[in-house]
Design a protein around this motif. Structure first.
Motif, mmCIF file in Angstrom:
data_model
loop_
_atom_site.group_PDB
_atom_site.id
_atom_site.type_symbol
_atom_site.label_atom_id
_atom_site.label_comp_id
_atom_site.label_asym_id
_atom_site.label_seq_id
_atom_site.Cartn_x
_atom_site.Cartn_y
_atom_site.Cartn_z
ATOM 1 N N GLU A 174 0.835 -1.206 0.000
ATOM 2 C CA GLU A 174 0.000 0.000 0.000
ATOM 3 C C GLU A 174 0.871 1.257 0.000
ATOM 4 O OE1 GLU A 174 -3.384 2.000 -0.443
ATOM 5 O OE2 GLU A 174 -3.429 -0.186 -0.156
ATOM 6 N N LEU A 175 1.910 1.257 0.805
ATOM 7 C CA LEU A 175 2.788 2.425 0.926
ATOM 8 C C LEU A 175 3.532 2.713 -0.371
ATOM 9 C CD1 LEU A 175 3.969 4.564 2.901
ATOM 10 C CD2 LEU A 175 5.796 2.929 3.390
ATOM 11 N N MET A 176 3.933 1.668 -1.087
ATOM 12 C CA MET A 176 4.761 1.830 -2.280
ATOM 13 C C MET A 176 3.964 1.885 -3.589
ATOM 14 S SD MET A 176 7.945 2.116 -1.493
ATOM 15 C CE MET A 176 8.440 2.446 0.207
ATOM 16 N N LYS A 177 2.650 1.907 -3.510
ATOM 17 C CA LYS A 177 1.860 1.778 -4.735
ATOM 18 C C LYS A 177 2.006 2.956 -5.696
ATOM 19 C CE LYS A 177 -2.558 3.578 -2.943
ATOM 20 N NZ LYS A 177 -3.974 3.196 -2.667
ATOM 21 N N HIS A 178 2.471 4.106 -5.197
ATOM 22 C CA HIS A 178 2.638 5.270 -6.063
ATOM 23 C C HIS A 178 4.058 5.404 -6.606
ATOM 24 C CE1 HIS A 178 -1.352 6.549 -4.996
ATOM 25 N NE2 HIS A 178 -1.043 6.606 -3.707
ATOM 26 N N TYR A 179 4.929 4.460 -6.268
ATOM 27 C CA TYR A 179 6.340 4.531 -6.675
ATOM 28 C C TYR A 179 6.659 3.487 -7.734
ATOM 29 C CZ TYR A 179 7.045 7.344 -2.438
ATOM 30 O OH TYR A 179 6.987 8.319 -1.473
ATOM 31 N N ASN A 180 7.612 3.825 -8.591
ATOM 32 C CA ASN A 180 8.089 2.874 -9.590
ATOM 33 C C ASN A 180 9.136 1.978 -8.943
ATOM 34 O OD1 ASN A 180 8.617 1.566 -11.997
ATOM 35 N ND2 ASN A 180 10.009 3.144 -12.742
ATOM 36 N N VAL A 181 8.672 0.980 -8.242
ATOM 37 C CA VAL A 181 9.548 0.109 -7.453
ATOM 38 C C VAL A 181 8.954 -1.298 -7.448
ATOM 39 C CG1 VAL A 181 8.346 0.642 -5.286
ATOM 40 C CG2 VAL A 181 10.721 -0.112 -5.217
#
Length: 327
Positions: A174-181
């Protein structure tokens, strides 16, 4: 070109530069640490450069720098500068706990070393501190976001530990959903310096997937390279992706293209096998490059077909710590 005895092309080397680490993760070693190698037993930077030149001449075109924690070595950047201009080496990557990488991020980008794996087994600070037995979460998270913001190809390695961090699986997605990772969830392995023994695991890759699917039912499976250790997916609406690495189940052995060399010179053809031979002494005795090549060929020519096959041959293999094997 390196071809093993099962007709697998070996073009990827995991090269450890140290067995030391500034964290004490409880799945890797006891709280008091392990018997780390003395400095004179470790490769020098000059030896690491020479070894890299030799293996690249044999067809290795990808080198991942591992540890321990690579940035514990104050002279690491000297090696990376040499590797960055090594003809025939197409991919240099690093696996790090991101505690010490901060001052080097700009130069790494300038060198074109942008493939970074960050070990992060919890997104909750208290959980992180319990697992690592250190209070470095703020530094790690800050460096992680800086790497992502600077355009590095970042993969987060999250080892799923029963009773410790499973509540963070959904949270980190959830925390990383906006990052290209890419967040990669790994099965736990028993290479912990003998501090814990187990022959089965509750959280295998299938259990991890089912757990994720309960929170995010719209999941698309992605196409992955044949040699990939991870099964990769994308959640609808997320910029990030996630992968599952069956490191204990060992479903990827058939396409293994990897070779490991430890910081003390041991050639390791499989995590579940004992070292085949040692290259440090050969280099220090002034032997020719050909002598080193022959030892590598010998190791590659006698690999176990799978991790299960390798495990059957050796007693006490799980007394090793991942930090001494090379990550």
């Amino acid at each position: 070109m390196l071809i093993d005895n099962h007709n697998r092309k070996i073009n990827y080397l995991r090269l450890a530069v140290t067995d030391r680490c500034n964290l004490r993760c409880n799945y890797c070693m006891p709280s008091e640490g392990i018997n780390f190698a003395k400095n004179n037993k470790l490769f020098t930077i000059e030896e690491l450069v020479k070894l890299s030149e030799i293996v690249v001449s044999q067809g290795i075109d990808k080198i991942r720098i591992t540890g321990g924690e690579p940035f514990v070595r104050k002279d690491l950047m000297v090696l990376l500068r040499k590797l960055a201009v090594l003809n025939g080496l197409n991919d240099i990557s690093i696996t790090t706990n991101a505690t010490l990488i901060g001052p080097y991020i700009s130069e790494l980008k300038q060198l074109g070393i942008t493939n970074i794996n960050v070990s992060l087994d919890a997104i909750n600070k208290e959980t992180f501190n319990k697992i690592t037995r250190r209070d470095t979460y703020d530094t790690v998270y800050s460096n992680l976001i800086k790497l992502i913001s600077e355009g590095f190809n970042v993969r987060i390695n999250f080892i799923v530990l029963d009773g410790q961090n499973t509540e963070d699986i959904i949270s980190i997605l959830e925390l990383m959903k906006h990052y290209n990772v890419s967040i990669r969830f790994l099965e736990e392995m028993p290479f912990n310096g003998g501090s814990k023994e187990f022959s089965t695991i509750k959280w295998d890759y299938k259990s991890i997937f089912n757990h994720i699917k309960t929170a995010f039912p719209k999941i698309e499976k992605l196409e992955s390279p044949a040699t990939s250790t991870s099964i990769n997916y994308k959640i609808k609406g997320h910029k990030s992706t996630f992968g599952l690495i069956p490191s204990f189940s060992r479903t990827f052995c058939g396409s293994c293209n990897r070779l490991r060399i430890s910081a003390t010179g041991d050639v390791i053809t499989c995590l579940y096998a004992k070292p085949s031979n040692n290259l440090r002494a050969i280099l220090r005795e002034g032997n020719s490059d050909e002598a080193v090549k022959q030892q590598i060929l010998k190791a590659v020519g006698s690999r176990a077909k799978t991790g299960f096959e390798a495990q059957k041959k050796y007693d006490g293999i799980f007394s090793n710590s991942m930090t001494s094997i090379g990550g």
